[in-house]
Design an enzyme around this catalytic site. Structure first.
Site, PDB file in Angstrom:
ATOM      1  N   GLU B 333       0.792  -1.231   0.000  1.00  0.00           N
ATOM      2  CA  GLU B 333       0.000   0.000   0.000  1.00  0.00           C
ATOM      3  C   GLU B 333       0.828   1.286   0.000  1.00  0.00           C
ATOM      4  O   GLU B 333       0.498   2.239   0.706  1.00  0.00           O
ATOM      5  CB  GLU B 333      -0.961   0.008   1.212  1.00  0.00           C
ATOM      6  CG  GLU B 333      -1.964  -1.135   1.170  1.00  0.00           C
ATOM      7  CD  GLU B 333      -3.010  -1.042   2.281  1.00  0.00           C
ATOM      8  OE1 GLU B 333      -4.174  -1.283   2.002  1.00  0.00           O
ATOM      9  OE2 GLU B 333      -2.650  -0.743   3.448  1.00  0.00           O
ATOM     10  N   LEU B 334       1.867   1.307  -0.794  1.00  0.00           N
ATOM     11  CA  LEU B 334       2.667   2.530  -0.882  1.00  0.00           C
ATOM     12  C   LEU B 334       1.862   3.607  -1.618  1.00  0.00           C
ATOM     13  O   LEU B 334       1.298   3.357  -2.672  1.00  0.00           O
ATOM     14  CB  LEU B 334       3.973   2.232  -1.620  1.00  0.00           C
ATOM     15  CG  LEU B 334       5.104   3.209  -1.346  1.00  0.00           C
ATOM     16  CD1 LEU B 334       5.512   3.153   0.122  1.00  0.00           C
ATOM     17  CD2 LEU B 334       6.309   2.886  -2.232  1.00  0.00           C
TER      18      LEU B 334
END
Lengths: 550, 550
Positions: B333-334
């Site tokens: 989830e960058l």
């Protein structure tokens, strides 16, 4: 005497974080005030009932032992300097309004619905002078003490509020603020029920609806009918003896809670066949899907005079165990195929010349007649009013469960009603199906969140002239997939949502409510009730910062 | 030496009610056999490791203290007459196969993935002669002891089976049979983790995936980096000290469980900013929805050499705390917008002439290089392989979470993988949304039932030539809405579903499995793990009778 009678028209007030339900009228300041080390609660009531004295002792114990830090970053650390100069509160003075009849909390809690007095006025000055709590009844004093104990936090050994002065005038919107627990699908020890009553009392609930028996097990030991539990309990240890019942109703009464027991009849009674096989039609008949909504099948032979008389006498015996004025005979989910295929029932119908509906009405009048003779008001599930042609007293309390949409139809028939709709208030929904080989979702998925319950409107679709018929409502735990292991987390703090809807009134804002619900959940945990976390603790300490637009 | 190597091709056997996971090969009889009052377990191993001796002691304690009645109507009452003539088992003899290296269970549990030996053979004659348990390793002996303790029930003071003789040849289908716990969103005391390890060991799980930190709190006290927990823990009491970690990994190791810790980076790190504000981009930036998947926003400034070096050194220190060969650096989830709006990151990218993707690759090579130097194999979430252009060692273990459909793509890239798909294995789903003012269902509704997890196929869409890349799988508890209060009921017995899929292999029949799952859930409760009820007890005591067609 009813000096708070105007309160019901007041809108909910903006609130102190710790209060749940929100009082009807609330004024607060921003001054720190701590409890003096010799803080005490004085009761200015002549010959105070022992359960009032006990409530005072419990309140002092909560104040000392809750040890709840404020739900802000750093908890109470930022209050340190304010506490250095804070005044100390030495006394909370309890008194009844002039001319009030002094009854015990327990007696007040068991008065007929609509006649209980729960209103109170609480004033806490900021200067350390005596705080006062006045009410029309000991039950009102209990509600006020409950509020008082929720106002205080602990930091570094000090017990304090940062919102003095505090002035509260409070009274419930509805008398029935309930919780239903099913102890038949799975059994719950007495201690679990008592802990549940503790949590109910913390959020000012008034009614425990004890669905004590069902088709799966019969844990209630009824004097004169002990064969039912002997043959029908899951285990000799998994029963409620008469003294257990006495302990539970006393524990509840002292906490402002009336206990309505329910022996569901004539359906949901398969297990009675373990002791009396001749009383039960289609007992464990296969496939159960033909004969019942869930396994095992089995219903009382309602057309039999012998069975009706047995059931009425059983209710007479049960009525003696429970001091409440209300007792539920159930009446939901009656399966007609069970009787269509039962030769004994068909013979009884033929010999009496009755239809099944007529026989059901006779059966119900027999059991309700026994209750009336015992001084009880009967309660029934909605089908008895909406689906069947049963003659019922207008006194009867009707529990609406199939859909919230059905409440209006019950009110149209001029019955008093309790909202327990599966689409808002069923705590068991959302964990999938429990039938062994059915992998579909369960009938009442999805999970009913606290937010969903909180949006409930008790008067939706109900005309103004019938508004008075709404007694309140309750959230319900059916226990096909529950037991002592998940009782607290599946119920709390979710069931507090309806407690506020029926105390403060509907229309609350979920975002405003969330920090207060966190607070009461944290306090429940401090008191040994395993209420779940609603959010990461990061959010609990930062009200609003986990909202969508934050 | 690997005398059980053919086992992996065997189909699951029809089973004894009490066994979970189902052994690969199982033969049972129908003779009653009780434990002698002086029953003992003999270890024919020279210089047995102390954790093997401890496992033997624990097993004897379980046999005495489980006191689980058989899950049939009347529990054990119908076994009374058979028990009168039953032979007594006096001895269970443990031995290692010839030439086996004697290591402790703990050492065996921490061997590299794919090299651990868990197979065992257990034979229990019906005539009371010595029962034997043989294995290639002490870890195999532990698995066999676990099976042995699940075979026995109690009735009226007697400990017995009614299915002797029993012959079991067993080995797991996959080495990674895991459970993930997030201790950052909400904190769990050490005792909760240890109780979870007990339950994992009972169902022969091998891997605890400890998601110890995230953006919400940093409870891990890392020597040399203590500022992170000092500033980032929820409370000074809500931390895992180095000695806590030592206790946990030792407790796990003795129970056949390896602990893979995860410090999720470079995303999910907002709380590092509490100690090092200069290392974190978009810390608590508003609105968080722009900068993160959940509040609070904040990610390590991955393009900064200073931050990369700090992170690598932190991993070096963490690696020393955890003896496992595997350590996860996360990588899910960058959020790119966080870096696009961060002037420091933009300056770093400009000065180094790198794109964000290139900088991410450098950052990851820096942290993974530190792990490699510490003798560790890195693990990452799937995005690092599927969504980013990061250079990773082929050794890297990839955790698939977004969808079960993504496993094949990971295998196509020739990475070893662990199934942790949200659509089957996420234990937190189905309780609604937790964002304060969002009343929609949560992204991963509905609830993932045990039946759903049980239908998982580890090799779905994976080609035969890549089959060996599947290490196994894990169910996961993210704790936005969980804490110590609901840990046991939300995890157990659900997480046992995947334990059987990855031990016995997929394709089990849910109806056949249900009675065994009831059994292990009842046994967990006897051992203090609050596993939920799957059905009314009426159903649990009557296998199959709550199926749809029953």
């Amino acid at each position: 005497m009813r000096f708070l009678s105007l309160l019901l028209a007041l809108a909910p007030a903006a609130g102190v974080f710790g209060l749940w339900p929100q009082p009807r009228s609330l004024e607060t300041g921003s001054t720190a005030l701590k409890l003096a080390s010799d803080f005490d609660i004085h009761v200015s009531v002549q010959h105070p009932p022992s359960d009032l004295s006990d409530a005072v002792s419990r309140t002092k114990s909560f104040l000392q032992n809750d040890k709840l830090g404020r739900l802000v970053v750093g908890r109470g650390s930022s209050d340190s300097s304010a506490l250095k100069t804070a005044k100390s509160l030495k006394t909370l003075q309890l008194s009844l309004s002039k001319g009030a009849t002094v009854r015990s909390i327990t007696e007040e809690s068991r008065l007929a619905l609509g006649t209980r007095s729960e209103e109170y006025i609480l004033d806490i000055p900021a200067d350390g002078s005596t705080a006062t709590l006045t009410a029309n009844s000991t039950l009102g004093l209990l509600r006020g003490l409950t509020t008082f104990s929720q106002l205080f936090y602990e930091w570094s050994g000090q017990i304090y509020t940062v919102e003095a002065p505090i002035s509260i005038t409070d009274a419930p919107a509805y008398p029935w603020r309930g919780l239903m627990l099913d102890t038949s699908r799975n059994f719950f020890p007495v201690a679990d029920i008592m802990r549940t009553l503790d949590a109910m009392s913390l959020v000012k609930m008034s009614q425990f609806h004890w669905h004590v028996t069902d088709s799966q097990s019969f844990p209630l030991v009824i004097p004169g009918f002990t064969e039912l539990a002997n043959a029908g309990a899951y285990d000799p240890s998994m029963v409620y003896s008469p003294s257990d019942v006495q302990d539970i109703v006393d524990y509840a009464g002292a906490r402002g809670i009336d206990v309505m027991v329910e022996i569901d009849t004539p359906g949901h009674t398969a297990i009675i066949g373990a002791a009396h096989p001749e009383y039960v039609a289609c007992a464990e008949a296969s496939p159960w899907t033909t004969f019942a909504n869930e396994p095992p099948a089995g219903q009382l032979r309602l057309a039999s005079a012998t069975v009706a008389n047995f059931t009425a006498k059983m209710f007479t015996a049960v009525a003696k165990m429970f001091p409440s004025t209300v007792l539920s005979t159930g009446g939901d989910e009656l399966n007609t195929e069970c009787y269509a295929q039962d030769s004994e029932t068909q013979a009884d119908l033929t010999s009496t010349g009755r239809t099944l509906e007529q026989a059901l009405s006779v059966f119900t009048q027999t059991t309700h007649g026994a209750l009336k003779a015992a001084g009880k008001t009967p309660a029934v599930w909605e089908e008895m009013v909406l689906d069947h042609n049963v003659t019922l007293s207008n006194e009867t309390v009707v529990l609406v469960w199939i859909s919230s949409m059905n409440a209006a139809a019950v009110a149209e028939k001029n019955f008093r009603l309790v909202h327990a709709p599966s689409d808002y208030f069923y705590l068991d929904c959302g964990a999938g199906e429990w039938i062994g080989d059915d992998v579909a979702n369960s009938w009442c998925d999805p999970f009913k969140t606290w937010q969903k319950a909180y949006t409930f409107d008790p008067q939706a679709n109900i005309s103004a002239s019938q508004a008075h018929l709404v007694l309140g409502g309750e959230q319900a735990l059916w226990t096909e997939q529950s037991g002592p292991e998940n009782l607290d987390p599946i119920v709390w703090p979710r069931a507090a949502a309806s407690a506020e809807v029926f105390w403060t009134g509907p229309g609350g804002n979920g975002s405003e409510a969330l920090p207060r619900l966190h607070d009461v959940a944290f306090r429940m945990r401090q008191r040994g009730v395993k209420a779940i976390q609603l959010q990461p603790m990061w959010c609990a300490l930062r009200p609003g910062q986990c909202n969508l637009d934050s």
